[in-house]
Enzyme design. Structure first.
Site, PDB file in Angstrom:
ATOM      1  N   HIS A 169      13.721 -96.740  22.029  1.00 50.57           N
ATOM      2  CA  HIS A 169      12.695 -96.072  22.610  1.00 50.57           C
ATOM      3  C   HIS A 169      11.555 -95.452  21.514  1.00 50.57           C
ATOM      4  CE1 HIS A 169      16.164 -93.542  21.023  1.00 50.57           C
ATOM      5  NE2 HIS A 169      15.211 -92.694  21.066  1.00 50.57           N
ATOM      6  N   ARG A 455      25.296 -92.405  22.752  1.00 55.23           N
ATOM      7  CA  ARG A 455      24.820 -91.066  22.851  1.00 55.23           C
ATOM      8  C   ARG A 455      24.561 -90.488  24.409  1.00 55.23           C
ATOM      9  NH1 ARG A 455      18.611 -88.542  21.826  1.00 55.23           N
ATOM     10  NH2 ARG A 455      18.142 -89.872  23.268  1.00 55.23           N
ATOM     11  N   GLU A 565      18.012 -80.386  18.362  1.00 50.45           N
ATOM     12  CA  GLU A 565      16.641 -80.861  18.600  1.00 50.45           C
ATOM     13  C   GLU A 565      15.752 -80.028  18.540  1.00 50.45           C
ATOM     14  OE1 GLU A 565      16.630 -84.552  21.214  1.00 50.45           O
ATOM     15  OE2 GLU A 565      18.415 -83.609  21.689  1.00 50.45           O
ATOM     16  N   ASP A 602      11.526 -84.011  19.603  1.00 50.23           N
ATOM     17  CA  ASP A 602      11.856 -82.831  20.495  1.00 50.23           C
ATOM     18  C   ASP A 602      11.444 -81.626  19.653  1.00 50.23           C
ATOM     19  OD1 ASP A 602      12.583 -83.667  23.327  1.00 50.23           O
ATOM     20  OD2 ASP A 602      14.025 -84.624  22.059  1.00 50.23           O
ATOM     21  N   ARG A 640      14.086 -90.058  13.064  1.00 51.03           N
ATOM     22  CA  ARG A 640      12.524 -89.949  12.912  1.00 51.03           C
ATOM     23  C   ARG A 640      12.025 -90.873  13.944  1.00 51.03           C
ATOM     24  NH1 ARG A 640      10.347 -87.704   8.547  1.00 51.03           N
ATOM     25  NH2 ARG A 640      11.615 -86.930   6.900  1.00 51.03           N
ATOM     26  N   ARG A 772       9.849 -86.662  27.957  1.00 47.72           N
ATOM     27  CA  ARG A 772      10.333 -87.064  26.647  1.00 47.72           C
ATOM     28  C   ARG A 772       9.342 -87.169  25.542  1.00 47.72           C
ATOM     29  NH1 ARG A 772      15.269 -88.826  27.016  1.00 47.72           N
ATOM     30  NH2 ARG A 772      15.991 -89.919  29.147  1.00 47.72           N
TER      31      ARG A 772
END
Length: 952
Positions: A169, A455, A565, A602, A640, A772
């Site tokens: 992603h 996850r 986060e 985030d 990262r 996101r």
């Protein structure tokens, strides 16, 4: 004579022309070669384009010239001329011109990779110096400058491990079909530079480059459907086939040589400096397309790849190890294998010529190795069978198949028997060659290749536990406070009786969670890595996952890793881990080792880059302190991204700028999306990537930076508070911001594209919080504004300078690695940004009533840039000698990017006008398909909607 012809004798020839020595001349040579490569590939592409579109080719030439003129002059008149020229294009010409500049930009990016690879090789040859140290240089520094004992360094290196985790992603924006063609171009360019060629050979090389460029141009660059997680996994695995699997043993040999230079032995064969992991097919946080079946598929795919790669290596060894002298142990093992074949015990032997080819005890190595080869062949057959029978238990099937391997140890044991035999009989030189490489590959990659992390978001596990407690009449788990939850979970973890009812009524979401855990119980444990809990807040979030693993039959429990986060999560992280470490059951369960993940994306979206960076710095210190208090070895997992807004930056500097004593020989880090291509897409660069990680972790472990001064800490706390308030005042509290953001940037359009398998939002509707971090960053990158990186920074610096603390800030920049890297990354972002382009977007796309907000943000941008340069004592952006090469890269790239920005504005305006029901074109031409196609171009790195990463 051109530099291109000079390069036939290699990089060193050009360097030898320097009167000031190699290092002084390196920059000049690199700049010249980059420019020449850029010209060569551009002219080659234009010749291809001219062949197919002779009339339009002249327009592309003019547009490029006008773009160059504007980028050099920065004149409004030049910009207006460029815009007017693009406006004269017909609708169908817009598509072709956009595609042409997209290809040109991809080819330019390729030239940067080529030069980078050449510099990496030159650095290893000692022809140039680099700002980052190789492992060899680090070893020399530790011994000669810091006076450390070589034996202690050797022991530390043997214990060290870096986990590199590939995530999708975003996925790579450029199609694999195009990447393969670019790899061939890169290979031919490398031959052109570094091989002595006859005139005919040179012409043939140039023809092949042109052929690949034409093939790339005639290849559909648009993904016509959204990639599946399986697609993303296959693309990630391709890097193992191309560079990583074969490159790792080459790198480890270099480490052996570096150790020899300080009087130490080679690394033990069971040392794993690197471990590789993946999230593709395991990351189900907000991705409905990652199911239990998906995870099973990608595990089998990775195992099949590992089996095929090892089988190829073993086949080579079978033919190379024709040695007859062997130890008694190896001879006996070969005899047993031959006897078993004679008795028909090895049903997996498929080749009729097998026994006659390598069936003599006079060649015991070949007998043992050919047995491994045939069992690997049988393993691949079994894996393919499992792929076509999705209801079979993978672990049980492999365990019960006598011909298949279920774990790598069964391969490593006979390989070590061969190795020990060669050493014992005086043939150690043979043992240290190909056999050593294969053993190391088997140790690192095993039969799993890369371990899949799982996850899921924390509330999903809580809902599953709540469904159980509610059904059993125990109450609502979700209604309990943290103390009640923790007590219940710990009690059930210690119980022997099952908790999960067979007839539990489950919602679709709960069934997915339970189904995932049950499926994990059927997979080989070596294929699985960590279980990551996103949006982790409390100790019960961790314990809930452990209980679900227990109840669903996972015998070898996945290590559970909380991911902290947001800024609030970072502040609560210490408390959560203190509660866990302080519990006797949990402390015994983890056996002295814990992993925690910290999220850069985030946290940056939540608080802005400066506040997030300081929050991450402090939480690492606090987590390390609480781990030390309970005698727990802590591994920090750094989530990262590629961009600065998502924590990106040079790996070596990023590691060395971490708080002292937070990296103790182990590190995990994500390599996201197209960063995979940039770090592992080429063998020289892949080598350098592994070298930098090894060097940085070793130095961070043995020679950590000094603790920052108290006055520096206080300054950072003040700036963090100020910057966070300023950032949130705009992003969260200004009622105009969301509309401004959605109209100025292509954020909504990005969500419609076939870039990755995961939706752009965690929820279908909502605010910035539900968006996101990746599309949030990309949207600002597209328009060359990079707002999440710098917003709040100017206000923080202004408050400090107004308080008379400019000299303090300048001292921090000169002497504190963390602060220096932070400002260096900001300088680079300011250099890549272009407020003039932002103004164009605003003028064309944003309602006039919101222009005041845009103007305020532009003023804030200019002030932040000015103040950053003031603290750094730089006259202008990228004005230092160390950044001159980067400046040239940006200058060469800019003329390809500017037309794409203008065309993107046209595209966005067209699509939005159509959606608003406005009349767009009266000629009968339907602009919708053209606009959609135009939106799908993917020039990478800098703007246009398809370009998804602004990487370093």
């Amino acid at each position: 004579m051109s530099l291109l012809s000079t390069r036939r004798d290699g990089f060193a020839t050009a360097l030898s022309m320097s009167k000031d020595g190699p290092s002084a001349y390196a920059l000049e040579v690199n700049q010249a070669l980059l420019k020449e490569d850029d010209d060569l590939l551009r002219q080659t592409f234009l010749s291809v384009f001219r062949h197919h579109h002779p009339q339009l080719a002249n327009k592309v030439d003019v547009i490029f010239a006008l773009s160059q003129a504007w980028c050099m002059s920065e004149s409004d008149d030049d910009f207006d001329m460029l815009v007017k020229r693009l406006e004269t294009l017909k609708p169908d010409e817009h598509i072709l011109v956009a595609s042409a500049f997209s290809q040109l930009l991809n080819l330019h990016n390729l030239t940067e990779e080529i030069v980078t690879a050449r510099v990496e090789k030159a650095a290893r040859l000692g022809e140039v110096e680099q700002s980052t140290r190789s492992t060899n240089k680090s070893l020399e520094r530790l011994v000669n400058e810091l006076g450390q004992n070589p034996e202690d360094i050797f022991k530390a290196l043997c214990r060290q491990r870096v986990d590199i985790v590939f995530t999708a992603h975003p996925t790579q924006a450029i199609r694999q079909s195009l990447l393969k063609k670019y790899q061939k171009i890169r290979s031919e360019m490398d031959a052109l530079h570094n091989t002595r060629m006859t005139p005919y050979e040179r012409l043939e090389c140039l023809d092949e480059i042109k052929s690949q460029i034409q093939a790339a141009w005639r290849t559909d660059e648009i993904r016509r459907k959204k990639p599946t997680p399986q697609d993303e996994s296959r693309q990630g695995l391709s890097y193992f086939h191309d560079t990583i699997f074969h490159g790792l043993p080459v790198f480890l040999r270099r480490i052996d040589t570096a150790l020899k230079n300080i009087g130490q032995p080679m690394l033990p064969l069971d040392t794993k400096l690197f471990n590789f992991g993946a999230w593709m097919g395991g990351d189900r946080d907000g991705n409905p397309f990652v199911t239990a079946a998906t995870t099973r598929d990608v595990v089998l795919g990775a195992r099949l790849s590992a089996t095929m790669l090892l089988q190829s290596q073993i086949s080579r060894l079978v033919y190379e190890l024709s040695v007859w002298r062997a130890s008694d142990e190896l001879t006996a093992a070969a005899a047993r294998i031959l006897e078993a074949r004679k008795d028909g015990l090895y049903a997996h032997t498929t080749r009729e010529s097998y026994e006659t080819e390598f069936g003599s005890v006079r060649e015991p190595f070949r007998v043992v190795l050919s047995e491994i080869r045939e069992r690997l062949n049988s393993t691949s057959t079994t894996l393919r069978y499992l792929m076509s029978h999705p209801h079979l238990n993978v672990k049980e099937t492999l365990d019960n198949d006598p011909g298949a391997y279920s774990d790598a140890e069964a391969i490593i044991t006979p390989l070590m028997l061969c190795y020990d035999s060669l050493v014992a009989t005086g043939d150690s030189t043979i043992a240290f060659s190909e056999l050593t490489d294969v053993i190391r590959q088997a140790q690192t990659f095993g039969l799993h290749l890369c371990q899949l992390d799982i996850r899921q978001e924390s509330t999903k596990h809580a809902e599953a536990i709540d469904a159980i407690t509610t059904y059993l009449g125990l109450g609502s788990f979700n209604a309990w406070d943290e103390a009640q939850r923790t007590a219940f979970l710990l009690k059930e973890l210690e119980e022997r009786r099952p908790l999960l009812p067979a007839d539990l009524p489950m919602s679709e979401e709960v069934a997915d969670v339970i189904g995932t855990f049950k499926m994990l119980a059927t997979l080989p444990s070596d294929s699985l890595g960590a279980y990551i809990i996103s949006m982790a807040h409390t100790a019960s979030d961790v314990l809930a996952v452990l209980l679900l693993q227990k109840e669903c039959g996972i015998r070898e429990t996945l290590r559970v890793v909380p991911l902290f986060e947001t800024l609030d999560d970072l502040e609560y992280a210490e408390t959560a881990m203190e509660q866990l470490f302080g519990n006797a059951w949990y402390h015994a369960h983890i056996a002295g080792a814990q992993e925690c993940m910290i999220g850069y994306s985030d946290s940056g979206k939540d608080a802005g880059r400066l506040a997030a960076a300081w929050g991450l710095y402090e939480v690492q210190e606090r987590l390390a302190a609480v781990a030390a208090k309970y005698d727990v070895h802590l591994t920090l997992f750094h989530g990262r991204g590629g961009t600065v807004g998502r924590g990106g930056g040079p790996a070596h500097l990023a590691i060395l700028s971490q708080p002292p004593k937070t990296i103790s020989g182990t590190l995990r880090v994500t390599v996201q999306g197209e960063v995979m291509e940039q770090q592992f897409g080429e063998k020289e660069i892949a080598f350098r990537t592994m070298d930098l990680y090894t060097s940085a972790v070793l130095e961070a472990t043995l020679a950590p930076m000094e603790e920052p001064q108290a006055v520096w800490r206080e300054a950072m706390r003040e700036m963090s508070r100020t910057s966070c308030e300023a950032y949130r005042a705009v992003v969260r509290h200004d009622p105009r911001f969301i509309e401004y953001f959605q109209t100025l940037t292509p954020v909504n359009e990005l969500g419609r594209m076939n870039i990755g398998s995961r939706p752009a939002k965690r929820k279908a509707h909502g605010s910035i919080d539900t968006l996101r971090a990746i599309p949030w960053i990309f949207a600002w990158t597209q328009i060359r504004f990079h707002l999440p990186v710098w917003l709040g920074m100017g206000q923080a610096l202004r408050a400090m300078i107004d308080a008379g603390k400019l000299e303090l800030l300048q001292d921090m920049y000169q002497n504190w690695m963390f602060f220096r890297v932070t400002l260096d990354m900001l300088e680079m972002v300011f250099a890549k940004a272009d407020p003039r382009v932002v103004t164009m977007y605003q003028r064309q796309l944003v309602d006039a009533g919101l222009h005041a907000l845009g103007d305020e943000l532009l003023r804030t941008f200019y002030e932040a840039e000015e103040l950053v340069l003031k603290v750094m004592k730089h006259k202008g952006l990228l004005s230092s000698s160390s950044t001159a090469f980067l400046q040239q890269k940006l200058q060469l790239r800019a003329p390809y990017v500017a037309p794409l920005n203008i065309l993107q504005v046209y595209c966005l305006k067209t699509i939005r006008d159509i959606e608003a029901g406005k009349e767009v074109d009266e000629s009968g031409y339907n602009p919708v398909p053209a606009a959609v196609a135009l939106m799908s171009r993917d020039p990478e790195k800098t703007p246009f909607v398809g370009a998804v990463e602004d990487t370093l």
